[in-house]
Design a protein around this motif. Structure first.
Motif, mmCIF file in Angstrom:
data_model
loop_
_atom_site.group_PDB
_atom_site.id
_atom_site.type_symbol
_atom_site.label_atom_id
_atom_site.label_comp_id
_atom_site.label_asym_id
_atom_site.label_seq_id
_atom_site.Cartn_x
_atom_site.Cartn_y
_atom_site.Cartn_z
ATOM 1 N N LYS A 133 -23.872 58.338 53.608
ATOM 2 C CA LYS A 133 -22.976 57.840 52.562
ATOM 3 C C LYS A 133 -23.541 56.610 51.844
ATOM 4 C CE LYS A 133 -18.755 59.499 54.857
ATOM 5 N NZ LYS A 133 -19.361 60.117 56.040
ATOM 6 N N VAL A 134 -24.598 56.010 52.399
ATOM 7 C CA VAL A 134 -25.186 54.803 51.805
ATOM 8 C C VAL A 134 -25.851 55.163 50.473
ATOM 9 C CG1 VAL A 134 -26.955 53.015 52.117
ATOM 10 C CG2 VAL A 134 -25.503 53.707 54.045
ATOM 11 N N ARG B 239 -12.901 40.959 53.828
ATOM 12 C CA ARG B 239 -11.531 41.203 53.368
ATOM 13 C C ARG B 239 -11.376 42.658 52.923
ATOM 14 N NH1 ARG B 239 -6.883 38.746 51.741
ATOM 15 N NH2 ARG B 239 -5.731 39.904 50.132
ATOM 16 N N SER B 240 -12.398 43.215 52.294
ATOM 17 C CA SER B 240 -12.335 44.611 51.866
ATOM 18 C C SER B 240 -12.171 45.540 53.071
ATOM 19 C CB SER B 240 -13.601 44.975 51.085
ATOM 20 O OG SER B 240 -13.689 44.248 49.885
ATOM 21 N N ILE B 241 -12.898 45.257 54.133
ATOM 22 C CA ILE B 241 -12.746 46.048 55.360
ATOM 23 C C ILE B 241 -11.325 45.920 55.890
ATOM 24 C CG2 ILE B 241 -13.462 46.234 57.771
ATOM 25 C CD1 ILE B 241 -16.277 45.442 56.886
ATOM 26 N N GLY C 53 -14.303 48.507 51.152
ATOM 27 C CA GLY C 53 -14.032 48.553 52.586
ATOM 28 C C GLY C 53 -14.279 49.923 53.168
ATOM 29 N N ASN C 54 -13.868 50.960 52.457
ATOM 30 C CA ASN C 54 -14.089 52.330 52.894
ATOM 31 C C ASN C 54 -15.585 52.622 53.012
ATOM 32 O OD1 ASN C 54 -13.912 55.049 53.455
ATOM 33 N ND2 ASN C 54 -12.720 55.585 51.649
ATOM 34 N N TYR C 55 -16.342 52.191 52.013
ATOM 35 C CA TYR C 55 -17.797 52.400 52.011
ATOM 36 C C TYR C 55 -18.452 51.721 53.211
ATOM 37 C CZ TYR C 55 -22.678 51.782 50.520
ATOM 38 O OH TYR C 55 -24.046 51.755 50.466
ATOM 39 N N LEU C 56 -18.052 50.500 53.495
ATOM 40 C CA LEU C 56 -18.650 49.774 54.606
ATOM 41 C C LEU C 56 -18.250 50.366 55.951
ATOM 42 C CD1 LEU C 56 -18.202 46.117 53.290
ATOM 43 C CD2 LEU C 56 -20.372 47.329 53.584
ATOM 44 N N VAL C 57 -16.996 50.756 56.100
ATOM 45 C CA VAL C 57 -16.513 51.300 57.373
ATOM 46 C C VAL C 57 -17.078 52.690 57.635
ATOM 47 C CG1 VAL C 57 -14.449 52.162 58.569
ATOM 48 C CG2 VAL C 57 -14.410 49.914 57.472
ATOM 49 N N GLN C 58 -16.993 53.560 56.635
ATOM 50 C CA GLN C 58 -17.393 54.947 56.834
ATOM 51 C C GLN C 58 -18.898 55.166 56.663
ATOM 52 O OE1 GLN C 58 -15.496 57.225 57.967
ATOM 53 N NE2 GLN C 58 -13.404 56.581 57.556
ATOM 54 N N GLU D 274 -31.647 42.245 53.585
ATOM 55 C CA GLU D 274 -31.391 41.555 54.855
ATOM 56 C C GLU D 274 -29.896 41.540 55.155
ATOM 57 O OE1 GLU D 274 -32.409 37.300 57.084
ATOM 58 O OE2 GLU D 274 -32.616 37.481 54.907
ATOM 59 N N TYR D 275 -29.099 41.255 54.126
ATOM 60 C CA TYR D 275 -27.646 41.223 54.292
ATOM 61 C C TYR D 275 -27.117 42.605 54.677
ATOM 62 C CZ TYR D 275 -22.697 40.970 53.066
ATOM 63 O OH TYR D 275 -21.325 41.036 53.102
ATOM 64 N N LEU D 276 -27.596 43.641 54.006
ATOM 65 C CA LEU D 276 -27.131 44.996 54.284
ATOM 66 C C LEU D 276 -27.567 45.471 55.667
ATOM 67 C CD1 LEU D 276 -27.876 46.559 50.775
ATOM 68 C CD2 LEU D 276 -25.613 46.080 51.738
#
Length: 426
Positions: free
Chosen positions: A127-128, A285-287, A191-196, A47-49
């Motif tokens: 990329k997920v 914060r990572s983003i 952050g890179n994983y979440l953005v890209q 759900e969070y993802l």
């Protein structure tokens, strides 16, 4: 007497049937496998993802049932309709397996092996990781099934040809799970994983070629396909680059929609409201850490040219814009464009005002708008739409004025620019 006996036998038979049905239900309940703590945790994580990827934002039409699809996405290649991803077996993904879902997310292929159009951003979702994909699928399977048949895509020829889509994938689609950069911190990599990947920011913040393919993965900005908004560069300090901002300021903007420097609007405000505000402190914060690491410093950027002496005709045009500003804008944004921090954004030195193209500024004047209502900014102050009571000529004049007042440097805007900025709202 015979009729009475038959009536009694019928009643007894009904009682037996009811008791047998109840016992059968009890047996089925006893044999059913309850969710384990591990299953519950996976659903919660999924759900969070799904929220982080803003899946509901696309797979829910306005006023419709969550995740039941039906939202229409207009592109130069035709109209795409988002599918039902609730676990309904006939109209949703109830008959899908985890492998089927992974195939769609990672390879861009449907359950039947058909190539999917990249209106579904599998170019980023590839990329997920598999565990994250499985968690999202577990969450979607936990939703109540909704029987909703959505209309088919309306793809313009020749783009409705699967052979062309095959070639497009060969040229522009690179399948592969995100690989961490070992020279960077865990926070930067997250952050890179979440953005890209999951956040698929590149789907908006990148220029596209004539075939609708992203020209890079560097978040260099571009017009959002099928909309009338410009997603600014997240690298350039002349647009939305944040390399010189403190991390805390980036976090505040992404999680609340507003800070002392800027305010989100249009499509980005929707993303903040529906998705980013719900991310964990660590993830947001990572983003911010990742975005801060991108791009150039202001000192590295090409300095804006000094303003030439304005021709008298231009001076008169801007003077007319100043009159419109003093009448309609000054009370909120200030005599010198200073605004009120975290309430009304400053216009002096505002990159959203001066960047090229001026599309977003024009649309904000036309349609008004509010920052997103978020937990950190629950009662946002907004701006009314002005298209109903000032003409396109006046809108062009006032936008030209604020793009060239108080030290701002931007191109002039014409009434034709204003008219061309109109289009369907989100």
């Amino acid at each position: 007497m015979r009729n009475l006996s038959e009536a009694r036998l019928t009643s007894i038979w009904r009682i037996i049937v009811c008791v047998a049905g109840g016992l059968l239900s009890l047996v089925q309940m006893a044999s059913a496998q309850p969710l384990t703590d591990s299953d519950t945790e996976q659903v919660r994580r999924g759900e969070y993802l799904a929220r982080a990827g803003n899946c509901m934002g696309c797979h829910t039409t306005r006023g419709g049932e969550p995740y039941a699809g039906g939202r229409k996405l207009n592109t130069p290649f035709g109209q795409f309709v988002t599918p039902n991803i609730t676990p309904d077996k006939e109209t949703g993904i109830g008959s899908w397996s985890g492998e089927d879902f992974w195939q769609a997310l990672h390879y861009g292929k449907s359950k039947d092996g058909r190539n999917l159009y990249p209106a579904f951003p599998y170019t980023e979702y590839t990329k997920v990781t598999r565990p994250d994909a499985d968690a999202i699928f577990a969450y979607l399977r936990s939703l109540p099934p909704i029987a909703q048949t959505n209309p088919p895509h309306k793809i313009n020829p020749p783009y409705d040809n699967q052979a062309l889509l095959y070639l497009w994938r060969k040229w522009y689609f690179n399948e592969g799970v995100y690989q961490p950069d070992k020279s960077k911190s865990d926070e930067w990599n997250r952050g890179n994983y979440l953005v890209q990947g999951l956040g698929h920011c590149n789907a908006c913040h990148t220029p596209r070629n004539v075939w609708g393919a992203s020209q890079d993965d560097q978040l260099t900005g571009g017009k959002i396909m099928g909309s009338y908004w410009y997603a600014p560069s997240l690298i350039s300090p002349l647009e939305a680059g944040v390399s010189e901002w403190p991390v805390e300021d980036i976090v505040e903007l992404l999680s609340t929609g507003i800070n002392s420097h800027a305010v989100t609007s249009g499509s980005m405000a929707t993303i903040v409201r529906q998705s980013l505000q719900y991310l964990s402190d660590y993830d947001i914060r990572s983003i911010a850490v990742y975005l801060q690491s991108l791009g150039e410093k202001k000192g590295d950027a090409k300095a804006p040219r000094k303003a030439r002496k304005m021709p008298e005709q231009v001076r008169q045009y801007l003077a007319l814009g100043q009159e419109v500003y003093e009448k309609h804008c000054q009370d909120c944004h200030g005599q010198s464009g200073e605004g009120i921090p975290k309430i009304y954004p400053p216009l002096a030195g505002n990159r959203n005002v001066t960047m090229s193209p001026p599309l977003n500024t024009i649309r904000n004047v036309l349609y008004g708008g509010y920052p997103p209502a978020t937990a950190g900014n629950p009662r946002p102050h907004g701006m009314p739409p002005y298209q109903h009571f000032i003409r396109d000529t006046e809108i062009a004049q006032v936008v030209s004025y604020i793009r060239n007042a108080w030290g701002n440097r931007g191109s002039l805007v014409s009434p034709e620019d204003v008219d061309n900025s109109r289009g369907s709202e989100f």
